[in-house]
Design a protein around this motif. Structure first.
Motif, mmCIF file in Angstrom:
data_model
loop_
_atom_site.group_PDB
_atom_site.id
_atom_site.type_symbol
_atom_site.label_atom_id
_atom_site.label_comp_id
_atom_site.label_asym_id
_atom_site.label_seq_id
_atom_site.Cartn_x
_atom_site.Cartn_y
_atom_site.Cartn_z
ATOM 1 N N THR A 1 0.893 -1.220 0.021
ATOM 2 C CA THR A 1 0.100 0.045 0.175
ATOM 3 C C THR A 1 0.868 1.220 -0.044
ATOM 4 O O THR A 1 0.520 2.303 -0.949
ATOM 5 N N ASP A 2 1.895 1.246 0.819
ATOM 6 C CA ASP A 2 2.671 2.568 0.916
ATOM 7 C C ASP A 2 3.774 2.574 -0.486
ATOM 8 O O ASP A 2 3.965 3.560 -0.865
ATOM 9 N N LEU A 3 4.060 1.483 -1.171
ATOM 10 C CA LEU A 3 4.867 1.564 -1.915
ATOM 11 C C LEU A 3 4.070 2.225 -3.189
ATOM 12 O O LEU A 3 4.417 3.024 -3.983
ATOM 13 N N GLN A 4 2.672 1.783 -3.214
ATOM 14 C CA GLN A 4 1.828 2.250 -4.461
ATOM 15 C C GLN A 4 1.587 3.685 -3.985
ATOM 16 O O GLN A 4 1.485 4.559 -5.135
ATOM 17 N N ARG A 5 1.405 4.080 -2.754
ATOM 18 C CA ARG A 5 1.252 5.537 -2.539
ATOM 19 C C ARG A 5 2.508 6.392 -2.901
ATOM 20 O O ARG A 5 2.410 7.452 -3.608
ATOM 21 N N VAL A 6 3.666 6.063 -2.792
ATOM 22 C CA VAL A 6 4.950 6.560 -2.901
ATOM 23 C C VAL A 6 5.064 6.676 -4.702
ATOM 24 O O VAL A 6 5.484 7.789 -5.191
ATOM 25 N N LEU A 7 4.876 5.718 -5.288
ATOM 26 C CA LEU A 7 4.752 5.481 -6.616
ATOM 27 C C LEU A 7 3.673 6.777 -7.055
ATOM 28 O O LEU A 7 4.098 7.507 -8.060
ATOM 29 N N ALA A 8 2.600 6.747 -6.540
ATOM 30 C CA ALA A 8 1.533 7.574 -7.183
ATOM 31 C C ALA A 8 1.908 9.024 -6.854
ATOM 32 O O ALA A 8 1.530 10.065 -7.422
ATOM 33 N N ALA A 9 2.604 9.452 -5.770
ATOM 34 C CA ALA A 9 3.331 10.746 -5.434
ATOM 35 C C ALA A 9 4.373 11.219 -6.570
ATOM 36 O O ALA A 9 4.732 12.261 -6.559
ATOM 37 N N GLY A 10 4.747 10.210 -7.348
ATOM 38 C CA GLY A 10 5.780 10.751 -8.171
ATOM 39 C C GLY A 10 7.300 10.323 -8.175
ATOM 40 O O GLY A 10 8.134 10.686 -8.762
ATOM 41 N N ALA A 11 7.396 9.528 -6.961
ATOM 42 C CA ALA A 11 8.879 9.210 -6.639
ATOM 43 C C ALA A 11 9.090 8.220 -7.356
ATOM 44 O O ALA A 11 8.546 7.310 -7.786
ATOM 45 N N ASP A 12 10.548 8.023 -7.549
ATOM 46 C CA ASP A 12 11.370 6.942 -8.330
ATOM 47 C C ASP A 12 11.790 5.909 -7.208
ATOM 48 O O ASP A 12 12.228 6.342 -6.046
ATOM 49 N N VAL A 13 11.495 4.582 -7.411
ATOM 50 C CA VAL A 13 11.834 3.501 -6.324
ATOM 51 C C VAL A 13 12.578 2.405 -7.026
ATOM 52 O O VAL A 13 12.370 1.850 -8.021
ATOM 53 N N PHE A 14 13.771 2.235 -6.286
ATOM 54 C CA PHE A 14 14.516 0.905 -6.599
ATOM 55 C C PHE A 14 14.355 0.004 -5.133
ATOM 56 O O PHE A 14 14.329 0.067 -4.124
ATOM 57 N N TYR A 15 13.602 -1.190 -5.710
ATOM 58 C CA TYR A 15 13.263 -2.222 -4.646
ATOM 59 C C TYR A 15 14.105 -3.701 -4.852
ATOM 60 O O TYR A 15 13.784 -4.348 -5.793
ATOM 61 N N CYS A 16 14.887 -3.776 -3.782
ATOM 62 C CA CYS A 16 15.568 -5.148 -3.763
ATOM 63 C C CYS A 16 15.406 -6.134 -2.640
ATOM 64 O O CYS A 16 15.626 -5.710 -1.360
ATOM 65 N N ASP A 17 14.858 -7.348 -2.893
ATOM 66 C CA ASP A 17 14.571 -8.180 -1.703
ATOM 67 C C ASP A 17 14.555 -9.443 -1.988
ATOM 68 O O ASP A 17 14.444 -9.748 -3.232
ATOM 69 N N HIS A 18 14.418 -10.451 -1.186
ATOM 70 C CA HIS A 18 14.366 -11.725 -1.176
ATOM 71 C C HIS A 18 13.060 -12.306 -0.531
ATOM 72 O O HIS A 18 13.072 -13.717 -0.502
ATOM 73 N N HIS A 19 12.169 -11.530 -0.050
ATOM 74 C CA HIS A 19 11.163 -12.197 0.785
ATOM 75 C C HIS A 19 9.848 -12.245 -0.458
ATOM 76 O O HIS A 19 10.065 -12.006 -1.507
ATOM 77 N N PHE A 20 8.754 -12.895 0.050
ATOM 78 C CA PHE A 20 7.791 -13.101 -0.642
ATOM 79 C C PHE A 20 6.987 -11.862 -0.960
ATOM 80 O O PHE A 20 6.940 -10.755 -0.150
ATOM 81 N N ALA A 21 6.851 -11.582 -2.303
ATOM 82 C CA ALA A 21 6.368 -10.162 -2.900
ATOM 83 C C ALA A 21 4.852 -10.293 -3.412
ATOM 84 O O ALA A 21 4.575 -9.144 -3.296
#
Length: 318
Positions: free
Chosen positions: A63-83
């Motif tokens: 939910t917060d990732l979608q909020r940050v993207l909708a606000a116009g920010a660029d995101v690099f997301y690196c992880d190994h957990h269930f997505a």
């Protein structure tokens, strides 16, 4: 503005150390104890802002990732957990691999083409990926003593991240990151920051000695469960004690159940090292549960569900 959002355990810290040694960037640090993974809710970003997210589940921050993207920010997301389902956005770059022999530090090492491999090895050891860490360490031509030193450091850093509150830790993760990030490799850190290193080492050894004196509340063919008291040392050691148990007995699943001040339990689960699957699915059956296939946890298991959990882990891995 730039934000570095990262898990407060060894994998999250070592991943960010690699990335910022290779790509220096002034950024607001957003982190916390290992189990504090809903970190994107702390980020208020907009157009022109860059958000780097390391070693926290996308599914738990959707939910917060979608909020940050909708606000116009660029995101690099690196992880190994269930997505789960990854949002489609031109502003989002992802590097996600939930394979049981992969961690975020190893993913960043690949992205950087081995620029700071010793830090990746440290992070992998801290995440209890011993086989993966040892394979990667061989590419560095290290002595057995040097590899052991990286394993010890990874374990100590990981140990520091456990506990439900920052006051339980020896170092706040942001503070520890800043100490680690001064150095191109872990050996420099251990030499130059000797006092800080010894603080981690001594704390780990004392807490593990206390945990080793405990008897399990359940021990069957498929699983063993240990219960720790409501004490700072127990909260700090809960995760690394589980790793230690798994390494000693790779055919059995293990859970470490630590009493919380509110009467609930903090639970760390390790799948058998011979079958590194299912820990995340098991924990998601209970409120506040999640993680990855090999290692997962429950942040607040209601006290009246403890016996049900013990029975479930035994049946799950039978």
């Amino acid at each position: 503005m730039n934000y570095d959002v990262f898990n407060g355990d060894a994998d999250g810290l070592c991943a960010l150390v690699q990335l910022r040694r290779a790509e220096p960037l002034d950024a607001v640090l957003v982190t916390g104890v290992k189990r504090d993974i809903a970190l994107l809710q702390q980020v208020e970003a907009g157009p022109g802002d860059r958000v780097t997210v390391l070693d926290i589940s996308l599914d738990k921050n959707r939910t917060d990732l979608q909020r940050v993207l909708a606000a116009g920010a660029d995101v690099f997301y690196c992880d190994h957990h269930f997505a789960g389902e990854i949002p489609a956005s031109p502003q989002l770059e992802t590097l996600i691999n939930p394979a049981p022999d992969v961690c975020t530090s190893l993913l960043i090492n690949g992205r950087l083409q081995g620029a700071y491999t010793a830090w990746a090895v440290t992070g992998a050891f801290g995440d209890n990926l011993r086989d993966s860490a040892q394979r990667l360490a061989k590419t560095l031509g290290l002595s057995a003593a040097q590899v052991q030193a990286l394993e010890d450091l990874g374990i100590y850093i990981n140990y520091n991240g456990y506990g439900p509150a920052l006051e339980d830790l020896h170092f706040a993760p942001a503070e520890l990151y800043q100490l680690l990030a001064r150095h191109d490799d872990p050996f420099q850190f251990m030499d130059a920051e000797r006092g800080h290193f010894e603080r981690l080492e001594t704390g780990y050894r004392e807490d593990m000695a206390a945990a080793a004196a405990l008897e399990p509340i359940h021990r069957g063919e498929s699983a063993a469960v240990y219960q720790l008291p409501d004490a700072a040392w127990a909260r700090r050691v809960s995760g690394v004690f589980g790793n230690d148990l798994a390494n000693q007995d790779p055919a059995r699943a293990h859970a470490v159940v630590t009493a919380r001040k509110d009467g609930d339990y903090l639970v760390s689960v390790r799948a058998p090292l011979n079958n590194k699957t299912g820990a995340d699915a098991l924990c998601r059956e209970f409120p506040t549960g999640g993680g990855r296939a090999a290692a997962a946890g429950i942040n607040a298991l209601p006290a009246d569900q403890l016996q049900a959990f013990v029975e479930r882990i035994a049946a799950f891995y039978a």
